[in-house]
Design a protein around this motif. Structure first.
Motif, short mmCIF file in Angstrom:
data_model
loop_
_atom_site.label_atom_id
_atom_site.label_comp_id
_atom_site.label_asym_id
_atom_site.label_seq_id
_atom_site.Cartn_x
_atom_site.Cartn_y
_atom_site.Cartn_z
N LYS A 106 30.82 39.37 22.68
CA LYS A 106 30.95 40.84 22.63
C LYS A 106 29.63 41.54 22.92
CE LYS A 106 34.81 40.60 19.35
NZ LYS A 106 35.80 40.63 20.45
N ARG A 150 38.70 31.60 30.32
CA ARG A 150 39.86 32.32 29.77
C ARG A 150 39.43 33.72 29.34
NH1 ARG A 150 44.47 33.68 30.45
NH2 ARG A 150 45.10 31.48 30.64
N ASP A 154 40.97 37.06 30.95
CA ASP A 154 41.60 38.08 30.11
C ASP A 154 40.94 39.44 30.31
OD1 ASP A 154 43.29 36.20 29.08
OD2 ASP A 154 42.18 35.91 27.21
N TYR A 155 39.62 39.44 30.45
CA TYR A 155 38.91 40.71 30.68
C TYR A 155 39.36 41.35 31.99
CZ TYR A 155 35.29 43.82 32.39
OH TYR A 155 34.63 44.89 32.94
N GLN A 188 42.08 40.86 33.71
CA GLN A 188 43.48 41.25 33.67
C GLN A 188 43.72 42.48 32.79
OE1 GLN A 188 45.36 37.53 32.55
NE2 GLN A 188 45.67 36.94 34.70
N SER A 189 42.75 42.80 31.94
CA SER A 189 42.87 43.99 31.09
C SER A 189 42.39 45.25 31.79
CB SER A 189 42.06 43.80 29.80
OG SER A 189 40.66 43.84 30.07
N THR A 190 41.87 45.10 33.00
CA THR A 190 41.37 46.23 33.78
C THR A 190 42.28 46.45 34.98
OG1 THR A 190 39.98 45.02 35.34
CG2 THR A 190 39.05 45.46 33.15
#
Length: 409
Positions: free
Chosen positions: A297, A326, A330-331, A333-335
């Motif tokens: 983070k 992964r 995920d990052y 695909q979240s944008t």
């Protein structure tokens, strides 16, 4: 030992001029291939590289395309100024956006004879054809050892990519010590060249042909593609005694979600990922560490440099590569983004622990170069035995030369 303490003099060797390949072979895949594993040498050609790779391996290629980065301008007084286009100004979010600019663009450049370019003086691009569009250049500012030029042309529906293609010259490496010829238009591009933006070719992939790719596919060895736009910094000599004083060049990388998923799945199956070239290697290893930063983070500057030079050495990680990929997938695909675009400054040198690649296909590199440091990181002190063998057995060196298949020590 932290790689910043490495002394560059420990990574030198004698490279005679006659060992440098000035021209490529007529047939790409007939270049010689040196294989080194378990302290044993094998010789073959790239045409047969499939024989030395395990079934199920993944080969990752760099699909960047070399732009016509050399431009010759003429002063109002008749004198010539040579401009080498390095990379877009920071006002653009990525290389592709900058290449598609119409009418004008701001570009970071090296300028030969800059001292003779008076402030406020506008230069006109030399053109071989009378009907070619006029292109002008003005000095905008000096920044970080380069010049930012304002380049503009009246044909407002013409992109900068088209300007370069029409008027620029292929930027052959300086050590070839010759002007680009017509054949270099084709031979200094890989068969995968797609995304315009490099000022140097990803030379390890120059040896691959459609026939080689077919042989790999028949053995269930897949191909995947990343984009790293090679900058002129790849030829930047290390002038400091230790690596601590060397400012590693940053380069643009572009990767898609399918690429991330492909690499992640192959790693999960414990199948080897083989980087074709130092640029593919640098991209894959940078992706691991960017994924680590996401898991931690951390505040990542994706618009700037997502992977700083010394991060892997100063922030060790035992996070599995599949977990890091992964997190990155995920990052993305979240944008709403279709691909991840950022820059990496990572330096891979002895002391680095490879997280993604098991092996690498690469050419023979210059003494005291960051590319040679990467090879030494992969194979350890054996790099010297490999280079000595290649020199003694007639292998051709540097961009148009032969190459090798190396495995992680």
């Amino acid at each position: 030992m932290h790689p910043s303490a490495l002394q560059i003099r420990d990574f030198t060797y004698d490279l005679p001029e006659e060992k440098i390949a000035r021209y490529p072979l007529e047939q790409r895949d007939q270049s010689r291939l040196l294989l080194y594993r378990n302290q044993a040498f094998t010789e073959d050609t790239y045409r047969n590289i499939d024989r030395f790779l395990p079934e199920g391996a993944l080969m990752v290629f760099n699909q960047t395309r070399v732009i016509h980065a050399r431009l010759l301008f003429r002063k109002p007084t008749g004198g010539r100024i040579e401009v080498f286009c390095l990379e877009p100004d920071n006002r653009y979010p990525d290389v592709q956006t900058a290449m598609l600019q119409q009418g004008e663009v701001y570009w970071k450049c090296m300028v030969g004879g800059a001292a003779k370019w008076k402030e406020g003086q506008v230069l006109e691009l030399e053109q071989e054809h009378a009907d070619a569009p006029k292109v002008f250049a003005a000095l905008h500012e000096r920044a970080e050892g380069v010049y930012i030029l304002h380049l503009y042309w009246p044909a407002s529906d013409t992109t900068f990519a088209e300007v370069l293609h029409q008027a620029g010259k292929v930027p052959l490496p300086p050590y070839l010590n010759r002007d680009a010829e017509q054949a270099d238009e084709h031979r200094y591009q890989t068969i995968f060249a797609r995304e315009e933006g490099s000022v140097a070719a990803p030379t390890a992939a120059l040896h691959f042909t459609d026939e080689v790719m077919q042989s790999l596919a028949e053995k269930a060895i897949d191909a995947a593609f990343v984009t790293l736009h090679v900058g002129a910094g790849t030829f930047k000599p290390v002038k400091s005694e230790t690596m601590e004083g060397h400012d590693m060049h940053a380069e643009w990388i572009e990767v898609t979600a399918p690429l991330l998923e492909t690499v992640m799945n192959r790693l999960a199956l414990d199948k080897p990922v083989v980087a074709v070239g130092t640029t593919s290697c640098r991209t894959l290893e940078s992706l691991y560490w960017i994924g680590v930063r996401l898991i931690r983070k951390e505040n990542i500057d994706f618009a700037g440099i997502a992977m700083p030079q010394w991060y892997p050495y100063e922030n060790p990680s035992d996070i599995p590569a599949t977990t890091a990929f992964r997190a990155l997938l995920d990052y993305l695909q979240s944008t709403p983004l279709s691909k991840l675009v950022t820059r990496t400054q990572i330096i891979i040198a002895p002391g680095y622990s490879f997280r993604v690649i098991a092996g690498m296909v690469t050419n023979f590199h210059q003494p005291q170069s960051t590319l040679l440091l990467l090879v030494a990181a992969l194979v350890g002190p054996s790099w010297r035995d490999i280079y000595t063998y290649a020199l003694e057995h007639g292998f051709r060196f540097l961009s148009y030369g032969d190459g090798c298949l190396l495995w992680k020590k």
